[in-house]
Design an enzyme around this catalytic site. Structure first.
Site, PDB file in Angstrom:
ATOM      1  N   ARG A   1      39.153  -1.716   9.968  1.00 18.79           N
ATOM      2  CA  ARG A   1      38.715  -3.099   8.649  1.00 18.79           C
ATOM      3  C   ARG A   1      39.418  -4.356   8.978  1.00 18.79           C
ATOM      4  NH1 ARG A   1      37.128  -0.096   4.281  1.00 18.79           N
ATOM      5  NH2 ARG A   1      38.621  -1.445   2.804  1.00 18.79           N
TER       6      ARG A   1
ATOM      7  N   ASN B   1      33.072   1.162  -6.834  1.00 14.32           N
ATOM      8  CA  ASN B   1      32.056   0.663  -7.166  1.00 14.32           C
ATOM      9  C   ASN B   1      31.091   2.238  -6.500  1.00 14.32           C
ATOM     10  OD1 ASN B   1      33.330   1.629  -4.706  1.00 14.32           O
ATOM     11  ND2 ASN B   1      32.505   0.596  -2.953  1.00 14.32           N
TER      12      ASN B   1
ATOM     13  N   LYS C   1      42.086 -14.766   2.399  1.00 12.05           N
ATOM     14  CA  LYS C   1      41.628 -13.620   3.276  1.00 12.05           C
ATOM     15  C   LYS C   1      40.727 -13.121   2.858  1.00 12.05           C
ATOM     16  CE  LYS C   1      44.344  -9.957   1.862  1.00 12.05           C
ATOM     17  NZ  LYS C   1      45.265 -10.304   0.911  1.00 12.05           N
TER      18      LYS C   1
ATOM     19  N   ASP D   1      34.746   8.186  -4.450  1.00  6.55           N
ATOM     20  CA  ASP D   1      36.246   7.492  -4.523  1.00  6.55           C
ATOM     21  C   ASP D   1      36.511   6.031  -5.281  1.00  6.55           C
ATOM     22  OD1 ASP D   1      36.475   6.059  -2.581  1.00  6.55           O
ATOM     23  OD2 ASP D   1      38.548   6.728  -3.037  1.00  6.55           O
TER      24      ASP D   1
ATOM     25  N   ASP E   1      30.216   7.717  -0.024  1.00  2.74           N
ATOM     26  CA  ASP E   1      30.554   6.609   0.781  1.00  2.74           C
ATOM     27  C   ASP E   1      31.386   7.185   1.386  1.00  2.74           C
ATOM     28  OD1 ASP E   1      32.029   4.289   0.258  1.00  2.74           O
ATOM     29  OD2 ASP E   1      33.924   5.666  -1.173  1.00  2.74           O
ATOM     30  N   LYS E   2      31.644   5.502   2.101  1.00  3.87           N
ATOM     31  CA  LYS E   2      32.828   5.477   2.973  1.00  3.87           C
ATOM     32  C   LYS E   2      33.758   5.563   3.570  1.00  3.87           C
ATOM     33  CE  LYS E   2      32.926   2.564   6.492  1.00  3.87           C
ATOM     34  NZ  LYS E   2      34.355   2.225   7.171  1.00  3.87           N
TER      35      LYS E   2
ATOM     36  N   THR F   1      27.447   2.919   2.021  1.00  2.00           N
ATOM     37  CA  THR F   1      28.866   1.897   2.467  1.00  2.00           C
ATOM     38  C   THR F   1      28.786   0.510   1.789  1.00  2.00           C
ATOM     39  OG1 THR F   1      31.313   1.363   4.018  1.00  2.00           O
ATOM     40  CG2 THR F   1      28.991   1.877   4.669  1.00  2.00           C
TER      41      THR F   1
END
Lengths: 339, 1147
Positions: free
Chosen positions: B613, B840, B582, B837, B404-405, B693
């Site tokens: 991000r 998902n 948002k 972690d 995962d990222k 990801t």
């Protein structure tokens, strides 16, 4: 305070064991160890091999088959199963002194003392002198546990029943006359068998212990009369019986019969002619077996056994050879670990 | 003061909380979708003929057994295992049929194994009983007819009103023990229930118990004497789950909804599906081979026996007559029992003890992972966690790593970097020097051209301050939770330079479920807008003019990964109703006026390329009519018992339209420590790293570059929606075209490289990196036509397998699992590892052969579902390269050795049948047969399989390429298996025939006496025990005192045991077979010499092989590392010394 304790509680122990850092010896089989090691082992083995080989060579063995299958055999007449109480004479000569002490073995072949049912067919409680087992032999003895009249057989079982019963008398032929060579029947069985494992019931006379029992079917005499010449050598501690009860590992085997240790023969059997009188009782033709007698002296390594000496010599030479090959290969490859 | 409330549940008066319980419906065969609960057991008169349904009690039963059923149940479970069942059958055959060995020989080991397992399981169950009792006897206060009654927890019934010691209708809980999320969550009481709990007359309807922690729908009917029943909706925010811990809250009352085994915690207890390692599959394959060997040996012996017995003299010689029963037995029955007897005689070739040893090795071996202090992370004060010990060796076999990222490659530790308002870029420069630069009229830091209007700026910052679900953490002494210190450190605001806007408390922290939100609120604060927290349902913010503004929070439209956005509806003091929203650019852009988009899109894309991000912020005014409509829609959807999610989603989508875009934010997520080094090491070890990801392609790509997964010379093959739309043709056609083109490039034109060779070795070669996004992936996998689908999949796989790294972005959790599954099932079934972690990542963690959870910030779902959990990504390197490698080598050696030692154990016994008339005569005594595997040869191999380090850890870590040496199950393939089998056969032949020739003359003692068959067996057995033990000693590269102890100890024990066993007349034995056999054997020089010769001869080829193997081949280099003196680094020497010290010190 609380935090610190917590941290200590959670942090893995820093011990050599938990961190897989136990001090360790990390041996390496490198050429520097292996080559000299091989040479040393090789030389040692060759040394042992030579000793074994020489020793084995120095052991004299005289083997005579007396089954009597061949027509020219002295015991041919006895090989017919119908002939009872047959006695035959085996003549042989010794060229030079047969060094003593000489051990006298009998040998059987194609005889399966290691057959499972046969091997189990005994009652060690009987043989340790337990009188209860006299009246009720173990099931494992079947079909040699009771005779036709439901009398218990003592000693029961196939092994006891099939005890070897050929007897031998050895004469030295001196000037045409037969001179008896005394045979020593003591110390032919394991000391522990004779003194601990096999016990006669503590009943005197011994014969009384065998009341209400019958002798094994194949036996001519009951157990308490196995040795007429020596009353102490009867019952379950009869040496011949003990030797027989220690079953052979392989179908071709020999068992110790007597030792020749007495008097003038203590140094060995002098050169000359000998005559062996055999009471031929034990049938072997039905299962294509053979019988033989073996005279042999022994050394520190036991009886004659060429195998060990040769094996040691071969393995020893192999080690030396391999170390030479390794040396050449390493010289060519310039001892890689020194790069 | 956090009192542990082990209750679940739901509502009721003043700040409610409680525990929850459910109706047991299965029992009375009624399948109903919802159940009704009568609060406080006051049946309502309005409710005609209400029959209180039966609920299960609140006893938690996690134990499997009771004292009474332990024995039968445990035995039943144990014998359901094929291996145990097999040994049971063998045992029964021995009891029933007349077999050569006594039932004790196989019964004893079996009883031993069963007992040890039963004791272990019994102990574990006892622990569970204890834990259950602790929970079940926990005292609680129940409100009964207005009185407070103390009860034991297990006596709580559904409908009970519980009290647990705020006067606010909210409470905070953390669910650390449920999902590991230690952030505080706000739960609410049901409106209108606050007053007068005693007289409350209400019923609750809610759904059947279900394991999803984050879902709950229910309805509460409140009956008041003079009014229509009021209906209130119940959602997860009204439900307190069992296992939650109350924070910042003094007293709550609640109604039990689900009890006992029906609580969500209990429902989540179910074990995961069992994963089996490749080693286990190898063991089973080898077992099959040995089973075939066993059956064919038995068959051969049976046939030969009857051929041999054809000769009448041999069938029944006069000295060995058959019993009447034997003569009467049917020939075929005899043949069958003979076959069974041979099976029993040879059954030791498949040893019971191997299963025990393998289990023990795995169980004990896994402790080394938990114990490793290198895995201890001082920040979270935790080390590694092993959830299953079955997969230790799989860690040494990994070929594909799916990572995962966010939170894995990156820290998930967000920092606000810059924002873009109305198309103008604002970059926050330095906290110390220009803190409030933003508010100075001409002070926008890093002004690009000119600024957006002040009004826009303030609107943007207000949006940041309002549009979130962040809590302000109050005084620091509230809540001494384990991670609170960390929270302070991470989220707390330094007191530096806060002179202008001093927060009311010195230490102010924010608590939120997503670190992005905290970063944004803190970002806004740096520009002068401080969020002060909630006051009832009012949000307070401190503007840069030092005014406190209050906004009434009307609705929160929660974030969810499908919408990828969240909104709040607030009412300002002036009475305007505003919606702030948002979310991800892709989800916001379609919902705002298009003319605003372009200005901001540029910034967003640039930020994404830099690895930040990005989030876009939009707002809209709602007029009274719009608001009323939205309000009604939301309330209605929230009350729905069925399809609540879908209905809510529909309302959300309807409300969040026609907004105006104000700006965008960029938050940096820094790389994990040593992320690049770790990735490089993994690639050096021959593993292919795939990044999966949900993030944007640009962000993910830059992370990949930062992690050195992609390098400058890597040619990127991109298969994304963008490239598909490039040609202006139909997507399907373009997809086909690109796939074929990439395939040609990466697969056909690439020089044939050996599997496992990657960049480190082929730097001259062209490197490819592959990028695909979720939408394209689903086109590849679910192409319209069946034939294309499998073809595309194939092309895709082949391309990927030829790329050094693959990046899959915009993945839904299930797509991650799909990819893992696809690779897992591809040709050669490579071993896959997933590391992640967050929630998902759970699906891919469960799907992969080995699932690794990072104890990160996104909660503990990943950790709970993983096989191994580590605090940081960097630990993966040691976990795989050192631990995994060693575990694999250890267990592979263990398995091979076990088969080997039993082959050369049983082969002489088989050969002996040719010399004893196929009579099933055992060569060894029963004691030896029994003890061989349990006592004489078991401990050395166990110690080896726990302690061996054929290459020391430091070297393994420094030379990632060593990992390739054991790739593809290298030590357990047919080649090595054949070698070991051959070795076993060689040793077996040597033992048997060596002694056979020695017995050419059985007069082996110098007194001329002869040896019998038990002497024969004992000599073979002595050679056997010494050879297999010394063979292991020869293989041992790492001799700790434990190895010395068990190896020499086992041999000494064998000698001691043999003397002892043969030195006494054992009253319980029917036959004193071994009486003084061993001692007599030792009195024969020839026997000594033969034993030495045979042992040496057996080991000779091994020694030669070791020496010669070393000098050939590329291995020569690595072998050096085994010698501390020749190749190892100073570090190693130092660490050796250090360990010696620490050892002696701790000892």
């Amino acid at each position: 305070m609380v935090k610190e304790e917590k941290e200590i509680a959670n942090r893995p122990d820093n011990t050599a064991f938990t961190q897989q850092r136990l001090p360790a010896w990390q041996p390496m089989l490198s050429a520097g160890i292996v080559i000299p090691g091989f040479v040393l082992i090789g030389l040692a083995f060759i040394g042992i091999g030579v000793a074994l080989f020489v020793t084995s060579r120095s052991i004299t063995v005289l083997e005579i088959d007396y089954t009597g299958i061949e027509k020219d055999s002295a015991c041919f007449k006895c090989s017919n199963a119908d002939v009872k109480n047959c006695v035959c004479n085996l003549e042989f000569s010794i060229d030079s002194l047969f060094e003593g002490p000489v051990f006298f073995y009998y040998g059987l072949s194609n005889y399966f003392q290691n057959y499972r049912k046969y091997a189990a067919s005994r009652d060690d409680e009987q043989l340790s002198g337990d009188l209860d087992a006299f009246t009720a032999p173990s099931d494992s003895c079947s079909p040699y546990d009771y005779n036709g009249n439901d009398k218990p057989i003592v000693p029961c079982g196939a092994i006891a029943n099939s005890m070897f019963n050929d007897t031998f008398v050895l004469y030295r032929v001196v000037n045409g006359a037969n001179k008896l060579v005394p045979l020593d029947g003591k110390g032919i069985a394991w000391w522990t068998d004779y003194n601990v494992k096999f016990r006669n019931p503590s009943v005197t006379p011994l014969k009384n212990a065998f009341n209400n029992t019958v002798k094994p079917i194949f036996w001519p005499k009951p157990a308490y009369q196995l040795d007429a010449s020596d009353p102490a050598n009867n019952g379950f501690i009869n040496q011949d019986f003990l030797v027989w009860m220690r079953r052979a590992a392989l179908p071709d085997f020999r068992k110790l019969y007597r030792r020749i240790t007495d008097g003038e023969y203590a140094k060995g059997l002098p050169a000359g002619n000998y005559s062996l009188t055999i009471a031929y009782n034990y049938p072997v033709q039905s299962f294509e077996g053979r019988k033989k007698v073996v005279f042999s002296n022994v050394s520190w390594m036991g009886g004659k056994n060429e195998f060990l000496g040769i094996a040691y010599l071969v393995v020893g030479s192999l080690c030396v050879l391999m170390s030479i090959v390794m040396l050449i290969v390493y010289a060519k490859f310039k001892f890689p670990e020194e790069d | 003061m956090s009192s542990l409330l082990s209750f679940y549940l739901d509502l009721v008066p003043s700040p409610p909380c409680l525990r929850c319980f459910v109706l047991q419906l299965g029992r009375d065969e009624r399948r109903v979708d919802s159940r009704s609960i009568c609060v406080g057991h006051r049946s309502s008169s309005n409710n005609e003929a209400f029959i209180p349904p039966k609920f299960c009690d609140n006893r938690i039963v996690s134990s499997k057994y009771t004292i009474w059923n332990f024995l039968p149940k445990n035995l039943f479970e144990q014998f359901r295992r094929i291996a145990n069942f097999y040994f049971l059958i063998i045992f029964l055959v021995q009891v029933i049929v007349d077999t050569p060995t006594s039932p004790v020989t196989s019964g004893l080991p079996l009883v031993f194994v069963i007992t040890v397992t039963a004791i272990k399981q019994g102990y574990e169950d006892w622990l569970r009983h204890k834990a259950d009792n602790e929970v079940n006897k926990y005292p609680v206060t129940v409100l009964e007819q207005g009185r407070r009654v103390r009860k034991e927890s297990e006596k709580i019934k559904v409908g009970d009103v519980l009290e647990s010691s705020r006067d606010d209708d909210t409470c905070f809980v953390t669910t650390a023990s449920l999902d590991g999320e230690s952030n505080h969550k706000t739960h609410y009481t049901v409106p209108d229930t606050e007053k007068d709990l005693e007289s409350l007359n209400a019923t609750i309807e809610c759904e059947q118990p279900q394991p999803d922690l984050y879902k709950f729908v229910g309805r509460m009917h409140i009956y008041k004497t003079d009014q229509e029943p009021a209906v209130r909706s119940l959602g997860p925010e009204n439900l307190l789950l069992k296992g939650s811990t109350l924070k910042n809250t003094q007293t709550i009352c609640g109604v039990a909804i689900y009890t006992g085994m029906e609580t969500k915690m209990a429902l989540n207890y179910q074990g995961k599906s069992q994963k089996r390692s490749a080693v286990e599959k190898s063991i089973n394959a080898f077992l099959l081979v040995y089973l075939c060997i066993l059956v064919s040996k038995a068959l051969l012996c049976t046939i030969l026996k009857y051929v041999w017995q054809n000769n009448p003299g041999q069938d029944e010689p006069w000295y060995n007559e058959k019993t009447q029963r034997e003569k009467d037995t049917n020939l075929y029955l005899k043949m069958f029992t003979d076959f069974l007897s041979f099976m029993v005689l040879f059954n030791f070739i498949i040893p019971v003890s191997m299963y025990v040893t393998v289990e023990m090795q795995k169980f004990l071996g896994s402790f080394f992972i938990t114990w490793d202090k290198d895995f201890f992370d001082p920040e979270i004060k935790e080390g590694a966690l092993v959830n299953t010990s079955d997969l230790n060796e799989e860690l040494g076999q990994v070929e594909y790593v799916f990572t995962d990222k966010t939170g894995t490659l990156t820290q998930n530790n967000m920092e606000f970097i810059e924002c873009c308002i109305d198309g103008f870029q604002y970059k926050y420069q330095d906290a110390g020097t220009d803190l409030d630069g933003f508010c100075v009229t001409d002070g926008p830091v890093n002004k690009v051209q000119h600024k957006a209007g002040r009004e826009k700026e303030e609107l943007f910052l207000r949006a940041l301050c309002l549009c979130h679900t962040v809590q302000v953490k109050e005084s620091p002494e509230q809540g001494q939770g384990q991670r609170d210190g960390l929270m302070d450190q991470v989220d707390g605001l330094g007191a530096d330079g806060e002179g202008l806007h001093p927060p009311p408390q010195e230490q102010r922290g924010f608590i939120a479920s997503s670190p992005d939100e905290v970063a944004l609120v803190k970002g806004a604060m740096r520009y002068g807008f401080t969020f002060l927290g909630f006051e009832s349902k009012t949000m307070k913010i401190l503007t840069r003019d030092n005014d406190v503004e209050r906004y009434e929070l009307l609705h929160v439209l929660n974030f969810d990964p499908v919408r990828r956005r969240m909104s709040v509806i607030v009412r300002s003091k002036s009475g305007d109703t505003l919606l702030f929203c948002k979310g991800a650019d892709s989800s916001i852009f379609p919902r705002v006026r298009q003319e605003e988009v372009e200005r901001i899109r540029m910034n967003v894309e640039r930020n994404a390329t830099e690895g930040y991000r990005t989030l876009c912020v939009a707002y809209k005014y709602l007029n009274a009519e719009e608001y009323a409509q939205a309000d009604a829609g939301l309330r209605e959807a929230r009350l729905a018992l069925q399809d609540r999610e879908e209905k809510l989603m529909a309302v959300y989508n309807q409300v969040e339209t026609g907004m105006s875009l104000i700006g965008a934010t960029a938050v940096e997520d820094r790389l994990q420590e040593e992320a690049a080094e770790t990735m490089e090491a993994l690639q050096g070890a021959g593993m292919k790293v795939w990044v999966l990801t949900g993030d944007k392609m640009e962000t993910a790509k830059s992370t990949c570059y930062a992690c050195r997964l992609f390098q400058k010379n890597t040619e990127l093959l991109e298969l994304t929606v963008r490239t598909l739309e490039d040609g202006g043709r139909r997507r399907e056609e373009r997809l086909h075209e690109l796939l074929v083109e990439y395939h040609k490039k990466a697969v056909q034109d690439a020089p044939p490289v050996k599997a496992g060779v990657t960049r480190a070795w082929s730097s001259a070669n062209h490197d490819y990196g592959f990028i695909i996004d979720g939408a394209t992936l689903s086109m590849v996998l679910n192409s319209s036509s069946e034939s294309n689908s499998s073809r595309y999949k194939n092309l895709f796989l082949q391309i990927c397998q030829n790329c050094t790294s693959v990046l899959c972005c915009r993945m839904a959790p299930l797509q991650k699992a799909q990819i893992v599954k696809m690779v897992k099932n591809s040709k050669g079934s490579p071993i896959t590892l997933s590391i992640g972690d967050g929630a998902n990542d759970v699906s891919m963690i469960l799907e992969a052969h080995v699932g690794i959870g990072i104890k990160g910030k996104e909660g503990r779902q990943a950790v709970r579902n993983s096989d191994y959990a580590i605090p940081k990504l960097k630990h993966l390197k040691k976990l795989l390269l050192a631990h995994g490698h060693l575990y694999y080598v250890r267990i592979a050696h263990l398995v091979q050795y076990f088969f080997y030692k039993n082959l050369c154990f049983i082969l002489p016994q088989f050969l002996y049948q040719f010399f004893c008339g196929y009579s099933q005569q055992p060569l060894y005594d029963a004691a030896y047969l029994t003890m061989y595997n349990i006592c004489f040869t078991s401990l050395p191999i166990l110690a080896y399989s726990l302690l061996e380090q054929h290459i020391c850890m430091e070297v393994l870590l420094d030379n990632a390429t060593l990992y390739r040496g054991i790739a593809k199950n290298g030590m357990l393939r047919w080649g090595p298996f054949f070698y070991w089998t051959l070795l076993g056969v060689f040793h077996g032949l040597l033992f048997f025939f060596g002694v056979r020739y020695l017995f050419g003359n059985p007069a082996l003692q110098d007194n001329g006496q002869v040896f019998g068959n038990w002497s024969y067996g004992t000599i073979v057995f002595t050679v056997l025990v010494f050879t297999v033990t010394l063979k292991l000693a020869l293989d041992t590269r790492h001799w700790t005192w434990i190895n010395h102890f068990v190896i020499w100890g086992s041999l000494a024990f064998y000698v001691f045991f043999s003397f002892f066993w043969g030195g006494i007349i054992w009253p319980f034995l029917k036959q004193q077979r071994l009486y003084f056999v061993f001692a007599n054997m030792l009195s024969s020089v020839s026997a000594w010499l033969a034993i030495i010769l045979l042992i040496l001869l057996s080991l000779l080829p091994e020694i030669l092989l070791v020496v010669f193997r070393k000098l050939r081949g590329p291995n020569a280099g690595q072998m050096k590392h085994r010698l501390p003196s020749s190749g190892t680094s100073t570090i190693f020497m130092l660490s050796q010394t250090a360990s010696t010290h620490s050892f002696s010190w701790t000892d």
